[in-house]
Design a protein around this motif. Structure first.
Motif, short mmCIF file in Angstrom:
data_model
loop_
_atom_site.label_atom_id
_atom_site.label_comp_id
_atom_site.label_asym_id
_atom_site.label_seq_id
_atom_site.Cartn_x
_atom_site.Cartn_y
_atom_site.Cartn_z
N TYR A 28 15.77 25.45 36.21
CA TYR A 28 15.73 26.90 36.34
C TYR A 28 17.00 27.60 35.85
O TYR A 28 17.11 28.82 35.92
CB TYR A 28 15.44 27.32 37.78
CG TYR A 28 16.37 26.75 38.82
CD1 TYR A 28 17.58 27.35 39.12
CD2 TYR A 28 16.00 25.62 39.54
CE1 TYR A 28 18.43 26.83 40.09
CE2 TYR A 28 16.84 25.08 40.52
CZ TYR A 28 18.04 25.69 40.79
OH TYR A 28 18.87 25.18 41.75
N SER A 37 22.58 32.18 37.95
CA SER A 37 21.45 33.05 38.26
C SER A 37 20.18 32.54 37.58
O SER A 37 20.19 32.15 36.42
CB SER A 37 21.75 34.48 37.78
OG SER A 37 20.60 35.28 37.87
N SER A 38 19.07 32.60 38.31
CA SER A 38 17.78 32.20 37.75
C SER A 38 17.11 33.34 36.99
O SER A 38 16.06 33.14 36.38
CB SER A 38 16.85 31.73 38.87
OG SER A 38 16.58 32.79 39.78
N VAL A 39 17.71 34.53 37.02
CA VAL A 39 17.09 35.72 36.43
C VAL A 39 16.88 35.61 34.91
O VAL A 39 15.81 35.95 34.41
CB VAL A 39 17.90 36.99 36.77
CG1 VAL A 39 17.34 38.21 36.03
CG2 VAL A 39 17.87 37.23 38.28
N LEU A 42 13.94 33.48 34.25
CA LEU A 42 12.75 34.10 34.85
C LEU A 42 12.19 35.18 33.94
O LEU A 42 10.98 35.26 33.72
CB LEU A 42 13.10 34.69 36.22
CG LEU A 42 11.98 35.46 36.94
CD1 LEU A 42 10.75 34.58 37.14
CD2 LEU A 42 12.48 36.01 38.27
N SER A 95 11.12 29.33 38.43
CA SER A 95 12.21 30.32 38.42
C SER A 95 12.04 31.35 39.53
O SER A 95 13.02 31.75 40.16
CB SER A 95 12.26 31.01 37.06
OG SER A 95 12.62 30.11 36.03
N TYR A 99 14.48 32.38 42.66
CA TYR A 99 14.93 33.76 42.79
C TYR A 99 14.70 34.29 44.20
O TYR A 99 15.54 34.99 44.77
CB TYR A 99 14.18 34.63 41.78
CG TYR A 99 14.56 36.09 41.84
CD1 TYR A 99 15.78 36.54 41.37
CD2 TYR A 99 13.67 37.03 42.39
CE1 TYR A 99 16.12 37.88 41.43
CE2 TYR A 99 14.01 38.37 42.45
CZ TYR A 99 15.24 38.79 41.97
OH TYR A 99 15.58 40.12 42.03
N LEU A 269 18.81 34.51 45.50
CA LEU A 269 19.34 35.71 44.85
C LEU A 269 18.70 36.97 45.42
O LEU A 269 19.28 38.03 45.41
CB LEU A 269 19.10 35.63 43.34
CG LEU A 269 19.86 34.52 42.63
CD1 LEU A 269 19.45 34.46 41.18
CD2 LEU A 269 21.35 34.74 42.75
N ARG A 270 17.47 36.85 45.87
CA ARG A 270 16.76 37.99 46.46
C ARG A 270 16.38 37.61 47.88
O ARG A 270 15.57 36.71 48.09
CB ARG A 270 15.52 38.34 45.64
CG ARG A 270 14.74 39.54 46.20
CD ARG A 270 13.52 39.80 45.34
NE ARG A 270 12.74 40.88 45.89
CZ ARG A 270 12.91 42.16 45.60
NH1 ARG A 270 13.87 42.50 44.77
NH2 ARG A 270 12.15 43.09 46.12
#
Length: 281
Positions: A28, A37-39, A42, A95, A99, A269-270
């Motif tokens: 990821y 970060s996985s953003v 994603l 991902s 997140y 992350l969220r």
């Protein structure tokens, strides 16, 4: 030479046949990014997934409008498209899981959805390349038109490879040598289907007793030759996938900044409202 010998010594161990992996983050985090970060992946994976879904839906709608929807499922090209949809879909799921809930642990083994993504990725990459090469070098010259729109024809037999190349070049996990059986099993499954389809009296959209003119079981000799050559082609394309992965990994350290971490490894992350309330106590 010693590096090549070391590579084959490691990759031919029996453990490499399985689906365990020492670094879950490779599934990821992009090899090119300098954050944890996985953003980034994603977002990219979501775009690739939506593109693949759009191609499949457009193709199926045109088959339906021409009253040929039942024939959509007989082509290896469309089997390959579905593996791309599934591979990109599971990549989005991996991902998104990170997140919303934090990094994935492999303390005991990789989660099933990560393994599913890995298998589908192993299948979809060489199959996509095979479909593109086989169509434009053999079938197109033979006058075979699988799609009812020229632009869609290019997307189905060209953009499919672009999607899988972007997925490959953006990720971090390896393509293992002993995972060659994954794409071969899909190819074998389609060959078995084509044999059953032939003896059941199946035809293509024009009423011919075959799916592809070069794989015609009324002429088993030439057909078996094509099947064997195609299997060898899959072996080569699996090796190409490995080569691209190794090249990506070799170049990445020179093209990305140092890894920067602003959050703890186990922190999503969220955070949900429940997680936020709990963390404030």
């Amino acid at each position: 030479m010693s590096a090549i010998k070391k590579y084959f010594k490691e990759e031919t161990q029996w453990a490499m046949f399985g689906l365990e992996y020492p670094k879950p983050t490779d599934f990821y985090l992009s090899v090119w990014q300098g954050t944890r970060s996985s953003v980034p992946l994603l977002i990219l994976r979501t775009l690739l997934f939506l593109t693949a879904v759009a191609i499949v839906l457009t193709s199926m709608i045109l088959y339906y409008l021409n009253n040929y929807l039942q024939f959509w499922f007989i082509y290896l090209t469309h089997w390959g498209l579905m593996t791309i949809v599934l591979a990109t879909g599971f990549s989005v799921a991996v991902s998104a899981r990170v997140y919303f809930y934090g990094p994935i642990s492999a303390e005991f083994c990789l989660p099933w959805y990560v393994k599913s993504y890995w298998v589908l990725y192993n299948i979809a990459n060489p199959i996509a390349y095979l479909i593109t090469i086989f169509y434009w070098t053999v079938l197109y010259e033979a006058g075979v038109e699988e799609e009812f729109n020229p632009t869609l024809d290019v997307a189905v037999h060209g953009l499919n490879t672009a999607i899988m190349l972007l997925l490959l070049l953006s990720c971090s996990h390896q393509t293992r040598l002993l995972h060659i059986h994954h794409p071969l099993l899909l190819g074998l499954g389609w060959i078995i289907f084509s044999v059953i389809y032939y003896f059941a009296g199946g035809t293509d959209t024009k009423g011919n007793r075959y799916v592809y003119p070069v794989i015609n079981w009324s002429n088993p000799g030439p057909t078996m030759l094509v099947v064997i050559l195609t299997a060898l082609g899959l072996l080569v394309l699996h090796a190409v996938t490995i080569g691209l992965s190794l090249t990506r990994d070799a170049l990445a350290p020179y093209c990305k900044p140092s890894v920067i971490s602003h959050v703890e490894e186990g922190t999503p992350l969220r955070q949900t409202q429940t997680q936020t309330t709990y963390s404030q106590r």
